[in-house]
Design an enzyme around this catalytic site. Structure first.
Site, PDB file in Angstrom:
ATOM      1  N   ASP A  23      38.964  55.433  34.463  1.00 50.67           N
ATOM      2  CA  ASP A  23      38.228  54.291  35.027  1.00 50.67           C
ATOM      3  C   ASP A  23      36.892  54.791  35.586  1.00 50.67           C
ATOM      4  OD1 ASP A  23      37.778  52.080  37.368  1.00 50.67           O
ATOM      5  OD2 ASP A  23      38.929  51.242  35.706  1.00 50.67           O
ATOM      6  N   HIS A  63      46.292  51.744  31.329  1.00 50.06           N
ATOM      7  CA  HIS A  63      45.068  52.110  32.034  1.00 50.06           C
ATOM      8  C   HIS A  63      45.297  53.014  33.241  1.00 50.06           C
ATOM      9  CE1 HIS A  63      40.893  51.547  33.212  1.00 50.06           C
ATOM     10  NE2 HIS A  63      41.310  51.335  34.441  1.00 50.06           N
ATOM     11  N   TYR A 118      30.216  48.281  41.249  1.00 45.13           N
ATOM     12  CA  TYR A 118      29.983  47.654  39.953  1.00 45.13           C
ATOM     13  C   TYR A 118      28.539  47.202  39.847  1.00 45.13           C
ATOM     14  CZ  TYR A 118      34.880  47.703  38.642  1.00 45.13           C
ATOM     15  OH  TYR A 118      36.136  48.121  38.289  1.00 45.13           O
TER      16      TYR A 118
END
Lengths: 467, 460
Positions: free
Chosen positions: B230, B436, B380
């Site tokens: 990630d 993930h 982000y």
């Protein structure tokens, strides 16, 4: 060459030419006929359909009475709100970030302080109840609406008009414009009906999947029928625009006129081409100078800006239950989420202000009353689901491919999220009676510029009714 | 005379051509190194005084007040029923959420979990104006002829250092298969968990990478390995780009291509007809096609969170920091869908198939007790706001790299695509299971691959 040989040749040529001419004409006429037939086969309405949205199975009979309804509150409700406001755990904003990272926490504290110490919900409830509220069951859902009749006057024609709100608004958005619409405008006054979209505010939320704008449209048509109106006008913005457009597509005979503040064209190649040419040769593609000023720079305004502003739409159209959970438990979180839109969508430049320019066009009391409607009814999650229901099935939407043929009035506000020139709107709205470039106003014009909007609705209705 | 002129002409042309060719070859071979500048992320202006480089031990604590506050908020949750027959397709299912919350309220023992968290040594040190939290786990037992290999492991969102708790013992304890033990450093990205959040705008993955380099230097490491998934993938990749001589090996389990190059587009268009041409195997074909569904529709369905966090983090984080149940729904939805996207059709989202509620809630509690959800989301915006064509995204990675390809990872990256960026790809392992959050879900498989990769590099 002998004469008769020549004659024979020329006759033959002549026949050949005639044959060729006949063939071409036949093909041309055939083609025109086919085109005409094909064109007239293009749908002018969308099917009405049917639905039932309550819990479990549909019962055999449904109560179709209209019941009066009063908004109430209690000390417990207010105490609970205050307790939650006091529990807020703030996060400092980044230095110098204003409203660019979302709702600024420092300014939020000010809003919350007003909410906690000054804002009087009981007084606001009394103000909300100044108009008569009702509820009636349609397709398994309690549909809430207000109905405001103009005072009886001589020489007055009463015209029924339904106003439909959007997200994150409510029927309350129209409270400033209602008194303007019920006035006597040279012999015309409106009887205003303002429903809440199912899943918003005091209208019950659907329990079944699939409740989209077409379903809402059908429910509102049923409502008008139940109220005894066979013909009426419609006005809408945001989701209200989609719903009223669907209503006009379903029963064009009932909709005398459709007035919109936000509208979308049917995207096609011609539109993309006009975008490219329009910057340099606007007159060639039917753009006015004002159109050019509002559309360009296209990429900046319509692509980057839209990407920056549609995060909420993306998450609501995919994971509404997740997105709605926290905001339904934190009134401050709910306020930040909703009021961020009242800032950016009124004017994008407000993102660079530390207070988001919120109080320039609205009062905190008005803004918080709208938030309280979502808070006290726990309707944020169901309101978000409307996005998923509408965007989930984009390819199969018949209403997107169908035009709108009822008389339409379009009010183009300068700070609306996207500008659509008349030539583009015409790809969908085929019967535009008026297209007005408004001097000021953003996405919530009824709230922000009620006089301008009321005037435009009045002039549109007069044009249609030839009054 | 004309001959001389003509020859001169030719000579100049050839010289130019040779020169150009040499330049071209030289450019290609010149390994680009990512450049960066120091930053300051504390409040206000940086002080004149010398930077405090001391490292302080840190213990995670809790209190009765903290728990009482949590319970009060849980008790005042106002649930909204999910639509009939919607499972996890509209997000976290409300009915199942009530089950999770009931466990959280009545059975989950935070005090015990805090002890579990403190089983390893935690520290904090101030770098560029903010307190950086990290775990430092040294192997307890180092058998003879066993090498101690330092490795930094970086988490992502919505994870934390806690994701690695199952993996750490498998790396720090000696294994029968090889003679390696690892010394593990697990920092928290600034703005996540117990690392202080930056106070200034602009803190992106390169800044985090630079800070982690300073951390490793401060701890005395001249060379080390790096592992990440990630955001951790990007931060460790940036670390390899910043100091290729210091990062001995880079191991990642997530490697989305940063820029769609010609070969990627061509391979997508023709790959299922000519797989051999692009080195695609059966797994690649199955996971990449049909294109529209897997490369367009699926990502759109799952990236709403990314879109809103990359644009309005302060707005979306607001409510999440007040409502623990809302926070849990938001975070755990990812642990469901990103472990296997078929879980969207299950009433319980398949949450407890690969994870225990205790582990899932401990991760949520790290976000809750530190109040870091908003600052975690800002990462982000800081990374995407500058656009997709950052210097680091255009620059390849020259450090030996190992890629662990898990079958249920969000995005599948075939070997061809990984090699576009990682020019020294030494191992590409197709894993049997896992999604993930692979480190947390399949620690055994992950540990094996890290060990195999490290051994390969050490032996050279």
């Amino acid at each position: 060459m002998s004469l008769d040989k020549l004659l024979r040749l020329s006759t033959a040529n002549f026949s050949a030419s005639l044959a060729l001419l006949s063939l071409t004409s036949a093909v041309a006429i055939g083609g025109i006929l086919a085109y005409w037939v094909f064109r007239s086969k293009e749908a002018k309405t969308i099917p009405i359909g049917h639905g039932w949205w309550g819990k479990g199975k549909k019962p055999l009979s449904e109560d179709d009475q209209i019941h009066t309804f009063t908004i109430t509150t209690s000390d417990e409700e207010i105490k609970d709100l205050h307790a939650r406001l006091d529990l807020t755990r703030y996060t400092d904003p980044l230095e110098d970030s204003h409203f660019n990272f979302g709702f600024n926490s420092t300014y939020l504290k000010r809003v919350v302080s007003h909410w906690r110490n000054v804002y009087d919900w009981k007084k606001q409830v009394a103000a909300l109840n100044q108009y008569p509220h009702f509820k009636t069951k349609i397709e398994g859902l309690d549909v809430h609406f207000i109905r405001v009749c103009p005072p009886s006057r001589e020489n007055q024609k009463v015209v029924p008009l339904m106003l439909v709100h959007g997200w994150p608004g409510s029927f309350y958005e129209f409270y400033k414009i209602i008194p303007l619409l019920t006035q006597n405008h040279d012999g015309v006054a409106f009887e205003v009906i303002c429903p809440s979209i199912p899943g918003y505010g005091y209208s019950e939320a659907p329990q079944k999947k699939g409740f989209d704008s077409v379903a809402a449209a059908r429910i509102f048509l049923t409502l008008m029928e139940r109220l005894g109106f066979s013909q009426f006008y419609l006005h809408g913005g945001d989701w209200g625009s989609a719903i009223t457009t669907n209503m006009a597509q379903m029963k064009p005979d009932c909709v005398k006129g459709l007035h919109l503040t936000m509208f979308f064209p049917r995207r096609n190649f011609k539109m993309s081409l006009s975008l490219v040419i329009g910057r340099y040769l606007p007159f060639l593609v039917g753009f006015t100078r004002e159109d050019v000023r509002r559309i360009y720079p296209y990429f900046q305004k319509n692509v980057w800006q839209m990407l920056e502003e549609t995060g909420y739409m993306h998450i609501q159209a995919t994971k509404p239950d997740t997105a709605g959970c926290a905001v339904n438990n934190s009134p401050v979180g709910l306020a930040a989420y909703i009021l961020e839109k009242f800032s950016s969508w009124t004017d994008m430049k407000y993102r660079d202000l530390s207070d988001g320019g919120l109080e320039r066009m609205f009062t905190l009391d008005d803004l918080l009353t709208n938030v309280m409607i979502y808070w006290t009814t726990s309707s944020m999650t169901s309101s978000m689901r409307f996005y998923k229901e509408n965007f989930g099935n984009l390819i199969n939407r018949l209403d997107f491919k169908t035009g709108v043929f009822v008389p339409t009035g379009l009010a183009a506000f300068p700070n609306e999220l996207m500008h659509n020139p008349k030539v583009w709107a015409q790809t969908k709205y085929r019967n535009i009676y008026s297209y007005t470039f408004m001097p000021r106003g953003g996405h919530f014009p009824a709230f922000e510029e009620p006089q301008l909007l009321a005037d435009d609705i009045v002039q549109f209705v007069k044009k249609v009714g030839k009054i | 005379m004309y001959l001389t002129l003509f020859l001169t002409y030719i000579f100049v042309l050839v010289a130019l051509a040779l020169g150009g060719l040499l330049l071209f070859i030289f450019q290609r071979n010149r390994k680009q190194v990512l450049k960066t500048e120091d930053g300051w992320w504390g409040p206000g202006a940086p002080p004149d005084a010398q930077e405090d480089v001391s490292i302080h031990p840190f213990q995670i604590k809790t209190s009765a007040e903290e728990l009482q506050d949590l319970y009060r908020r849980i008790d005042q949750t106002r649930p909204v029923l999910s639509l009939e027959d919607s499972q996890f397709n509209y997000g976290f299912n409300s009915q199942y959420l009530q089950e999770v919350v009931s466990y959280w309220r009545n059975d989950f023992d935070w005090k015990r979990q805090v002890e579990k968290l403190n089983q390893y040594q935690h520290f904090k040190t101030n770098i560029e104006g903010i307190d950086i939290h990290f775990l430092h786990v040294k192997p307890k037992r180092v058998p003879k002829e066993t090498e101690v290999v330092p490795i930094i492991m970086v988490h992502g969102w919505p994870g934390s250092f806690y994701e690695f708790y199952g993996l750490i013992p498998l790396l720090c304890d000696p294994s029968e298969r090889d003679n390696l033990v690892f010394e593990v450093i697990c920092p928290s990205i600034p703005g996540y968990g117990f690392s202080e959040a930056p106070h200034k705008k602009g803190f992106d993955s390169v800044c985090a990478a630079r800070i982690f380099h300073k951390l490793m230097k401060r701890l005395g490491f001249q060379q080390f390995y790096a592992h990440g998934g990630d955001w951790g993938w990007l931060v460790t990749t940036n670390m390899a780009q910043l100091e290729p001589k210091i990062v001995k090996g880079l191991h990642v389990n997530f490697a989305p291509p940063s820029k769609p190059g010609l070969s990627m587009v061509l391979s997508l268009l023709l790959g299922n007809r000519f797989p051999k041409l692009f080195g695609f195997n059966g797994v690649d074909i199955q996971r990449l096609y049909p294109c529209m569904e897997k490369q367009v529709v699926e990502p759109i369905k799952e990236t709403g969170y990314m879109h809103i966090q990359a644009t309005k983090p302060d707005t979306v984080g607001r409510a999440l920091n007040d409502s623990p149940v809302g926070l849990a729904a938001y975070i755990l939805e990812k642990f469901s869908t990103w472990t296997c996207n078929d879980f969207r059709n299950l009433e319980d989202g398949g949450l407890t198939r690969k994870f225990s509620l205790d582990d899932l809630l401990t991760n949520v509690m790290i976000y809750w007790t530190s109040g870091c959800i908003t600052s975690s989301m800002r990462f982000y915006k800081e990374n995407f706001a500058k656009g997709l064509y950052q210097p680091h995204s255009k620059m390849p990675v020259y450090v030996p790299t190992g890629f662990a390809c898990f079958p249920k990872e969000l995005m599948h990256t075939p070997k061809l695509w990984v090699k576009q960026k990682y020019h020294q790809l030494k191992s590409y392992t197709t894993m049997a299971r896992g999604g993930h959050f692979a480190a947390m879900e399949e620690p055994q498989l992950m540990a094996e691959d890290i060990r195999t990769f490290t051994k390969m590099i050490e032996e050279k």
